[in-house]
Design a protein around this motif. Structure first.
Motif, short mmCIF file in Angstrom:
data_model
loop_
_atom_site.label_atom_id
_atom_site.label_comp_id
_atom_site.label_asym_id
_atom_site.label_seq_id
_atom_site.Cartn_x
_atom_site.Cartn_y
_atom_site.Cartn_z
N VAL A 80 -14.49 11.33 -26.91
CA VAL A 80 -15.48 11.67 -28.04
C VAL A 80 -15.62 13.09 -28.37
O VAL A 80 -15.59 13.37 -29.53
N LEU A 81 -15.71 13.58 -27.25
CA LEU A 81 -16.09 15.14 -27.46
C LEU A 81 -14.84 15.79 -27.98
O LEU A 81 -14.54 16.61 -29.00
N ALA A 82 -13.62 15.38 -27.54
CA ALA A 82 -12.10 15.99 -28.06
C ALA A 82 -12.12 15.70 -29.61
O ALA A 82 -11.78 16.15 -30.39
N ALA A 83 -12.46 14.22 -29.96
CA ALA A 83 -12.29 13.70 -31.31
C ALA A 83 -13.53 14.73 -32.21
O ALA A 83 -12.91 15.14 -33.33
N GLY A 85 -14.49 17.97 -31.56
CA GLY A 85 -13.63 19.15 -31.74
C GLY A 85 -12.99 19.07 -32.60
O GLY A 85 -12.61 20.11 -33.52
N ALA A 86 -11.93 18.06 -32.75
CA ALA A 86 -10.86 18.21 -33.61
C ALA A 86 -11.18 17.93 -35.07
O ALA A 86 -10.64 18.62 -36.00
N ALA A 87 -12.16 17.07 -35.30
CA ALA A 87 -12.72 16.87 -36.57
C ALA A 87 -13.23 18.41 -37.38
O ALA A 87 -12.85 18.78 -38.44
N GLU A 88 -13.90 18.91 -36.33
CA GLU A 88 -14.74 20.30 -36.84
C GLU A 88 -13.30 21.19 -37.18
O GLU A 88 -13.58 21.94 -38.21
N MET A 89 -12.49 21.31 -36.43
CA MET A 89 -11.20 22.24 -36.65
C MET A 89 -10.53 22.01 -38.07
O MET A 89 -9.93 22.84 -38.56
N VAL A 90 -10.41 20.48 -38.04
CA VAL A 90 -9.82 20.14 -39.34
C VAL A 90 -10.47 20.70 -40.57
O VAL A 90 -9.91 21.30 -41.48
N THR A 121 -20.39 16.64 -36.47
CA THR A 121 -19.50 16.73 -35.27
C THR A 121 -20.34 17.49 -34.24
O THR A 121 -20.01 17.29 -32.81
N ILE A 122 -20.74 18.57 -34.58
CA ILE A 122 -21.58 19.29 -33.55
C ILE A 122 -22.70 18.59 -32.95
O ILE A 122 -22.73 18.83 -31.65
N VAL A 123 -23.22 17.93 -33.55
CA VAL A 123 -24.36 17.13 -32.99
C VAL A 123 -23.88 16.25 -31.60
O VAL A 123 -24.25 15.84 -30.70
N VAL A 124 -22.55 15.51 -32.17
CA VAL A 124 -21.73 14.53 -31.30
C VAL A 124 -21.38 15.28 -30.00
O VAL A 124 -21.37 15.00 -28.86
N LEU A 125 -20.72 16.43 -30.22
CA LEU A 125 -20.10 17.22 -29.22
C LEU A 125 -21.41 17.78 -28.07
O LEU A 125 -21.14 17.65 -27.16
N TRP A 126 -22.56 18.19 -28.67
CA TRP A 126 -23.65 18.44 -27.89
C TRP A 126 -24.00 17.50 -27.08
O TRP A 126 -24.55 17.58 -25.90
#
Length: 296
Positions: A80-83, A85-90, A121-126
């Motif tokens: 989930v973290l990788a996904a 991060g990828a969404a944010e970079m897109v 995405t930042i909330v999910v990553l956190w």
């Protein structure tokens, strides 16, 4: 368990590898694309994010190999973290291609939607970082000093990631024109004089300093303990982590006061001196031999 690259968390390795591939693309963009956003080269943000997220994802991909229990939970958290991060970079790269600002941009409905996606995405990553941290706190490591540097590094990284939320509210000196809400800079709008490589403000406070310092405690602290080898102790891991935490809190506090990293006032220098003295005393304590209890 052999901790070869084949054992690392695969989705995080894939994401980290994509970030490594993005680095030369961003460098070429810096050389050939003269567009700017908020007085900064438009490809600078993707470059910085690619370097930072590559380090972060590869580190977590390796650390997850230490899990002895809850391995499935760790795999899902890392995925989930990788996904996220990828969404944010897109979004970031997509906005660069469009020639638009990615962060704090409310100029059009599309810009607003994209920034909202980034916020999610930042909330999910956190949250997933917190899950990984909890799992690794409950994991036994053969090297106790390294174990504590990893655990404390995860906590400081969690706080460093949280600094990003401080950027989303209006700051003193920011003109609220309806198109922009939030900023990296405290005391003035984004886009003033900045450092060449980091892009951090040289005139006002910049929350990206604390964000960067805190986030990468996860690399600095374990590497430092690993380099010390047999000289590393649990006490030393605690002292170095406490010192790093002090620096993180100091630069974040400095930014919130609207003060540039390169223009510290007397109060900031006094606090820095206190951290240095406390670290020195802590190192003396860490190197002192432990007293053994003598039976009565």
């Amino acid at each position: 368990m052999l901790r070869t690259v084949q054992n690392w968390h695969r989705p995080l390795v894939v994401f980290g590898s994509l970030m490594v591939l993005l680095i030369p693309v961003a460098l070429v963009g810096l050389l050939l694309d003269d567009r700017t956003v908020v007085n900064s080269p438009i490809w600078l943000k993707p470059l910085k994010f690619a370097v930072s997220l590559a380090l972060y994802s590869f580190t977590l991909a390796y650390l997850l190999t230490f899990l002895k229990r809850f391995q499935r939970a760790g795999w899902w958290a890392g995925t989930v973290l990788a996904a996220a991060g990828a969404a944010e970079m897109v979004v970031i790269v997509g906005q660069v291609i469009r020639g638009r600002r990615s962060h704090f941009n409310f100029e059009t409905p599309l810009d607003t939607a994209l920034f909202s996606i980034m916020g999610s995405t930042i909330v999910v990553l956190w949250i997933t970082h917190a899950v990984v941290a909890i799992l690794l706190w409950r994991t036994d490591f053969a090297n106790k000093a390294l174990a504590w540097s990893i655990r404390l590094g995860l906590v400081i990284s969690f706080l460093g990631l949280g600094v990003g939320f401080l950027m989303t509210s209006p700051k003193p000196g920011q003109a609220l024109d309806g198109d922009t809400l939030g900023s990296h800079t405290v005391g003035a709008p984004d886009g003033g004089a900045y450092m060449a490589l980091t892009g951090w403000s040289t005139e006002h406070g910049d929350l990206r300093v604390g964000h960067f310092v805190g986030m990468h405690a996860l690399q600095v602290l374990p590497v430092l303990i690993a380099l010390l080898g047999d000289r590393a102790t649990v006490r030393l891991a605690w002292v170095t982590s406490a010192s790093f935490l002090g620096i993180f809190l100091l630069v974040t506090w400095q930014a919130l006061r609207g003060q540039s990293l390169v223009q510290p006032d007397g109060t900031t220098l006094l606090a820095l001196t206190g951290i240095i003295v406390a670290t020195a005393l802590g190192l003396v304590w860490a190197r002192a031999p432990k007293k053994e209890l003598v039976p009565a």
